[in-house]
Write an enzyme that holds these catalytic residues in place. Structure first.
Site, PDB file in Angstrom:
ATOM      1  N   ASN A  17      80.879  92.096 100.328  1.00 58.63           N
ATOM      2  CA  ASN A  17      80.713  91.455  99.024  1.00 58.63           C
ATOM      3  C   ASN A  17      79.334  90.819  98.854  1.00 58.63           C
ATOM      4  O   ASN A  17      78.960  90.430  97.749  1.00 58.63           O
ATOM      5  CB  ASN A  17      81.795  90.398  98.802  1.00 58.63           C
ATOM      6  N   ARG A  40      87.038  89.374 102.564  1.00 56.84           N
ATOM      7  CA  ARG A  40      88.134  88.432 102.821  1.00 56.84           C
ATOM      8  C   ARG A  40      88.659  87.833 101.526  1.00 56.84           C
ATOM      9  O   ARG A  40      89.858  87.666 101.340  1.00 56.84           O
ATOM     10  CB  ARG A  40      87.667  87.303 103.750  1.00 56.84           C
ATOM     11  N   TYR A 178      76.887  83.603 119.250  1.00 53.40           N
ATOM     12  CA  TYR A 178      76.446  84.753 118.459  1.00 53.40           C
ATOM     13  C   TYR A 178      75.790  85.842 119.316  1.00 53.40           C
ATOM     14  O   TYR A 178      76.183  87.018 119.256  1.00 53.40           O
ATOM     15  CB  TYR A 178      75.468  84.307 117.369  1.00 53.40           C
TER      16      TYR A 178
END
Length: 244
Positions: A17, A40, A178
């Site tokens: 998105n 989501r 990460y």
């Protein structure tokens, strides 16, 4: 699926998105693919898909949280019901764990003081989420004449670059969440490639580079289009293209 769109390749991009995922969705749609925007948040996914359709793409939203197996299974069911197969899977959804900060400012990821819950959350999305989605979509990918899987990794995943204490990543703070998650994703990519090469499924990982996105508080110097281009190249490899 109409006769008009039956010949189109079908691509699913997770976390599409916004950012690099949306850029990849836009470019794949421009190549004539039917693109499914995994997101989501249903509203954000629907908005992104609507905007890409307005630009001329055959784009549709799919509610998909890579950490929620129920939404993953439902997404696979919807794709099977509507399209019967999947040609391209781009595992783009990922989190930094530090919010909108530059990598050199991620003090909360220093190994000796990191919050284990953060590490778990990052691994759950960036590694286990990829396994969940890939395994759910494999039956659909096997129905494609030229299936492709692209995992979005990072230059931070490189053990060689991180081991060079005077190299290009020297300014980054040590990361216990990460960076190891992306190293694991790269290793996972090779394992999938080893398993699936006999089936003609090409599986590769890409490091898009330091792209201007929310995840780095827009400190990146590459455009989203530039970052997405490498994903699209791997998603459209010919039969003699690399894997692993």
């Amino acid at each position: 699926m109409s006769e008009q769109t039956a010949h189109r390749k079908v691509a699913l991009v997770t976390g599409a998105n916004k950012g690099i995922g949306r850029g990849a969705a836009e470019q794949l749609a421009a190549l004539g693919m039917t693109v499914l925007v995994g997101a989501r948040d249903p509203q954000r996914g629907a908005q992104a898909a609507a905007e890409l359709r307005a630009a001329g793409g055959d784009v549709h939203a799919v509610t998909l949280d890579v950490t929620d197996p129920a939404t993953v299974r439902e997404a696979a069911r919807q794709i099977e019901e509507r399209f019967g197969r999947l040609d391209v899977l781009v595992n783009n959804a990922g989190i930094s764990g530090s919010g909108q900060v530059s990598p050199e400012d991620a003090h909360d990821q220093v190994p000796s003081t990191v919050d284990l819950d953060m590490v778990r959350a990052v691994l759950e999305t960036n590694v286990l989420g990829v396994i969940s989605v890939t395994n759910a979509m494999l039956p659909l990918l096997r129905r494609s004449p030229a299936p492709r899987i692209v995992n979005v990794s990072s230059h931070a995943a490189s053990l060689a670059l991180n081991s060079d204490l005077d190299g290009p990543l020297a300014a980054l703070l040590p990361s216990a969440a990460y960076t190891p998650s992306k190293s694991a994703l790269t290793a996972l990519t090779v394992q999938y490639a080893k398993e699936l090469r006999k089936d003609g499924i090409l599986v590769n990982a890409a490091a898009p580079g330091f792209v201007d996105t929310d995840s780095n508080n827009h400190t990146g110097f590459l455009t989203i289009a530039q970052g997405a281009a490498v994903l699209v190249r791997l998603a459209t490899l010919g039969a003699d293209g690399p894997t692993g």
